[in-house]
Motif scaffolding. Structure first.
Motif, PDB file in Angstrom:
ATOM      1  N   MET A   1       0.836  -1.202   0.000  1.00 39.31           N
ATOM      2  CA  MET A   1       0.000   0.000   0.000  1.00 39.31           C
ATOM      3  C   MET A   1       0.875   1.258   0.000  1.00 39.31           C
ATOM      4  O   MET A   1       0.616   2.224  -0.713  1.00 39.31           O
ATOM      5  CB  MET A   1      -0.917  -0.010   1.228  1.00 39.31           C
ATOM      6  N   PHE A   2       1.949   1.209   0.815  1.00 33.18           N
ATOM      7  CA  PHE A   2       2.855   2.352   0.897  1.00 33.18           C
ATOM      8  C   PHE A   2       3.536   2.583  -0.449  1.00 33.18           C
ATOM      9  O   PHE A   2       3.713   3.725  -0.887  1.00 33.18           O
ATOM     10  CB  PHE A   2       3.901   2.112   1.986  1.00 33.18           C
ATOM     11  N   ARG A   3       3.932   1.484  -1.128  1.00 29.50           N
ATOM     12  CA  ARG A   3       4.594   1.585  -2.423  1.00 29.50           C
ATOM     13  C   ARG A   3       3.677   2.258  -3.447  1.00 29.50           C
ATOM     14  O   ARG A   3       4.112   3.111  -4.228  1.00 29.50           O
ATOM     15  CB  ARG A   3       5.009   0.195  -2.910  1.00 29.50           C
ATOM     16  N   ILE A   4       2.389   1.872  -3.441  1.00 35.62           N
ATOM     17  CA  ILE A   4       1.423   2.454  -4.372  1.00 35.62           C
ATOM     18  C   ILE A   4       1.238   3.942  -4.090  1.00 35.62           C
ATOM     19  O   ILE A   4       1.221   4.770  -5.002  1.00 35.62           O
ATOM     20  CB  ILE A   4       0.075   1.716  -4.287  1.00 35.62           C
ATOM     21  N   PRO A  63      15.405   8.269   1.231  1.00 35.59           N
ATOM     22  CA  PRO A  63      14.286   7.684   1.982  1.00 35.59           C
ATOM     23  C   PRO A  63      13.723   6.424   1.339  1.00 35.59           C
ATOM     24  O   PRO A  63      13.326   5.488   2.032  1.00 35.59           O
ATOM     25  CB  PRO A  63      13.247   8.812   2.017  1.00 35.59           C
ATOM     26  N   ILE A  64      13.700   6.380  -0.004  1.00 34.28           N
ATOM     27  CA  ILE A  64      13.202   5.181  -0.678  1.00 34.28           C
ATOM     28  C   ILE A  64      14.131   4.003  -0.419  1.00 34.28           C
ATOM     29  O   ILE A  64      13.683   2.882  -0.172  1.00 34.28           O
ATOM     30  CB  ILE A  64      13.055   5.433  -2.194  1.00 34.28           C
ATOM     31  N   ALA A  65      15.454   4.251  -0.457  1.00 36.73           N
ATOM     32  CA  ALA A  65      16.424   3.180  -0.198  1.00 36.73           C
ATOM     33  C   ALA A  65      16.283   2.648   1.225  1.00 36.73           C
ATOM     34  O   ALA A  65      16.293   1.435   1.453  1.00 36.73           O
ATOM     35  CB  ALA A  65      17.841   3.699  -0.437  1.00 36.73           C
ATOM     36  N   LYS A  66      16.155   3.563   2.177  1.00 35.67           N
ATOM     37  CA  LYS A  66      16.008   3.129   3.572  1.00 35.67           C
ATOM     38  C   LYS A  66      14.745   2.301   3.752  1.00 35.67           C
ATOM     39  O   LYS A  66      14.748   1.276   4.447  1.00 35.67           O
ATOM     40  CB  LYS A  66      15.956   4.356   4.499  1.00 35.67           C
ATOM     41  N   TRP A  67      13.673   2.755   3.117  1.00 40.04           N
ATOM     42  CA  TRP A  67      12.398   2.036   3.271  1.00 40.04           C
ATOM     43  C   TRP A  67      12.428   0.687   2.565  1.00 40.04           C
ATOM     44  O   TRP A  67      12.017  -0.329   3.137  1.00 40.04           O
ATOM     45  CB  TRP A  67      11.259   2.898   2.718  1.00 40.04           C
ATOM     46  N   ALA A  71      16.748  -0.404   5.954  1.00 40.45           N
ATOM     47  CA  ALA A  71      18.054  -0.043   6.498  1.00 40.45           C
ATOM     48  C   ALA A  71      17.914   0.784   7.767  1.00 40.45           C
ATOM     49  O   ALA A  71      17.077   1.681   7.844  1.00 40.45           O
ATOM     50  CB  ALA A  71      18.854   0.726   5.445  1.00 40.45           C
ATOM     51  N   GLN A  72      18.760   0.477   8.748  1.00 37.02           N
ATOM     52  CA  GLN A  72      18.796   1.211  10.008  1.00 37.02           C
ATOM     53  C   GLN A  72      20.095   2.018  10.072  1.00 37.02           C
ATOM     54  O   GLN A  72      21.187   1.460  10.088  1.00 37.02           O
ATOM     55  CB  GLN A  72      18.730   0.239  11.187  1.00 37.02           C
ATOM     56  N   VAL A  73      19.957   3.346  10.094  1.00 31.24           N
ATOM     57  CA  VAL A  73      21.132   4.221  10.155  1.00 31.24           C
ATOM     58  C   VAL A  73      21.770   4.118  11.537  1.00 31.24           C
ATOM     59  O   VAL A  73      21.084   4.121  12.565  1.00 31.24           O
ATOM     60  CB  VAL A  73      20.745   5.675   9.859  1.00 31.24           C
ATOM     61  N   ILE A  74      23.089   4.010  11.556  1.00 27.34           N
ATOM     62  CA  ILE A  74      23.825   3.930  12.825  1.00 27.34           C
ATOM     63  C   ILE A  74      24.031   5.345  13.354  1.00 27.34           C
ATOM     64  O   ILE A  74      24.877   6.092  12.861  1.00 27.34           O
ATOM     65  CB  ILE A  74      25.195   3.239  12.633  1.00 27.34           C
ATOM     66  N   PHE A 106      21.360  -3.021   6.643  1.00 23.14           N
ATOM     67  CA  PHE A 106      20.028  -3.507   6.284  1.00 23.14           C
ATOM     68  C   PHE A 106      19.962  -5.018   6.458  1.00 23.14           C
ATOM     69  O   PHE A 106      20.934  -5.737   6.209  1.00 23.14           O
ATOM     70  CB  PHE A 106      19.626  -3.086   4.866  1.00 23.14           C
ATOM     71  N   PRO A 107      18.808  -5.531   6.932  1.00 23.55           N
ATOM     72  CA  PRO A 107      18.668  -6.956   7.249  1.00 23.55           C
ATOM     73  C   PRO A 107      18.548  -7.817   6.002  1.00 23.55           C
ATOM     74  O   PRO A 107      17.488  -7.922   5.399  1.00 23.55           O
ATOM     75  CB  PRO A 107      17.378  -6.988   8.082  1.00 23.55           C
TER      76      PRO A 107
END
Length: 293
Positions: A1-4, A63-67, A71-74, A106-107
């Protein structure tokens, strides 16, 4: 839903910004009063839409890459490994002449890393948890040097500009061909008929595929340059070892989101005609290039 929702908001932003820019430039219809094609107006309109779409994507890249990669910023290192990683990135960023980028994990069990950001002094470099766990410090240092190289060389910005210019010409020539078919073959004298829109869409797809091949060719060339940066900043032996390690693990399915493949240090293998759409050269070629350097 978020992607759309993100997709719709991005396209809405492109339409609004493009509309404002075209209004300021005083650009009107692509047809003059006689029904002939106004090439100047058409080129301006295609340039505005082509470039604005790419620029907005670049501005939203972090923001798109993190989402997309979770990814969790240190911000406050929680372990010795995280503290070491941040210190190494800071040292290499200083040597490369850029501001300290955000560092994230990122996991993902698959070994990968990426860099993104809208300019070289406001970037993000990230590494997968699997790579951080399994790879040696020399290999990780070289991989992060590779990503710092992408940032220092401005590869994200250059790739965006190339994509924007290609978008412009794809839209421009698709509409010219559509106009010719509509006027000369279908003999439509007023406005545009269904033939124009069908031909334009088909040609935009065909030309878009050719444009994607050009973008991926450029991306592959920049990987060799980033590998050399990884060797200079993190050590040649570590960079070669990291690429060989990636090759040994290459049978593991690629878990990187498709939208991030061009930014990762590794991407899935392809053969035949698919090789033209690879964002990365084969690992064997990258290893040989470094060994010969």
């Amino acid at each position: 839903m978020f992607r759309i929702a993100l997709f719709l908001l991005t396209n809405l932003a492109i339409i609004i910004v493009a509309g404002i820019v075209l209004s300021i430039l005083g650009v009107g219809s692509t047809l003059d009063e006689t029904g002939a094609l106004n090439l100047t107006n058409l080129l301006i309109i295609c340039f505005v839409f082509g470039m604005i779409g790419s620029v907005i994507s670049l501005l939203l890249s972090k923001p798109i890459a993190k989402w997309s990669t979770k990814a969790q910023v240190i911000t406050d290192p929680r372990s010795q490994a995280e503290r070491w990683l941040v210190n190494e990135v800071r040292d290499m960023a200083t040597r490369a002449g850029i501001d300290m980028p955000e560092v994230a994990i990122f996991p993902m069990q698959q070994a990968n890393a990426y860099a993104t950001g809208w300019n070289r002094n406001n970037a993000l470099v990230a590494i997968s948890s699997g790579m951080l766990e399994r790879y040696s410090k020399d290999e990780i240092r070289a991989v992060m040097g590779h990503e710092i190289g992408h940032v220092a060389n401005g590869d994200m910005i250059t790739l965006t500009l190339i994509q924007g210019v290609l978008n412009t010409f794809v839209m421009f020539f698709a509409r010219i061909i559509g106009h010719i078919v509509d006027r000369q073959i279908l003999k439509n004298d007023s406005g545009y008929g269904i033939g124009y829109f069908v031909v334009t869409i088909v040609m935009q797809i065909v030309l878009g595929i050719l444009a994607a091949m050009i973008v991926m060719w450029f991306s592959r060339k920049r990987e060799f340059v980033a590998d050399r940066a990884g060797a200079e900043l993190g050590g040649k032996a570590g960079m070669i070892s990291a690429l060989k390690h990636l090759k040994a693990e290459s049978q593991v399915p690629d878990q990187m989101p498709e939208s991030m493949n061009a930014f990762g240090i590794s991407s899935g293998k392809r053969s035949g005609i698919q090789a033209l759409f690879m964002s990365h050269p084969p690992l064997d070629e990258r290893i040989k290039a470094l060994e010969a350097a």
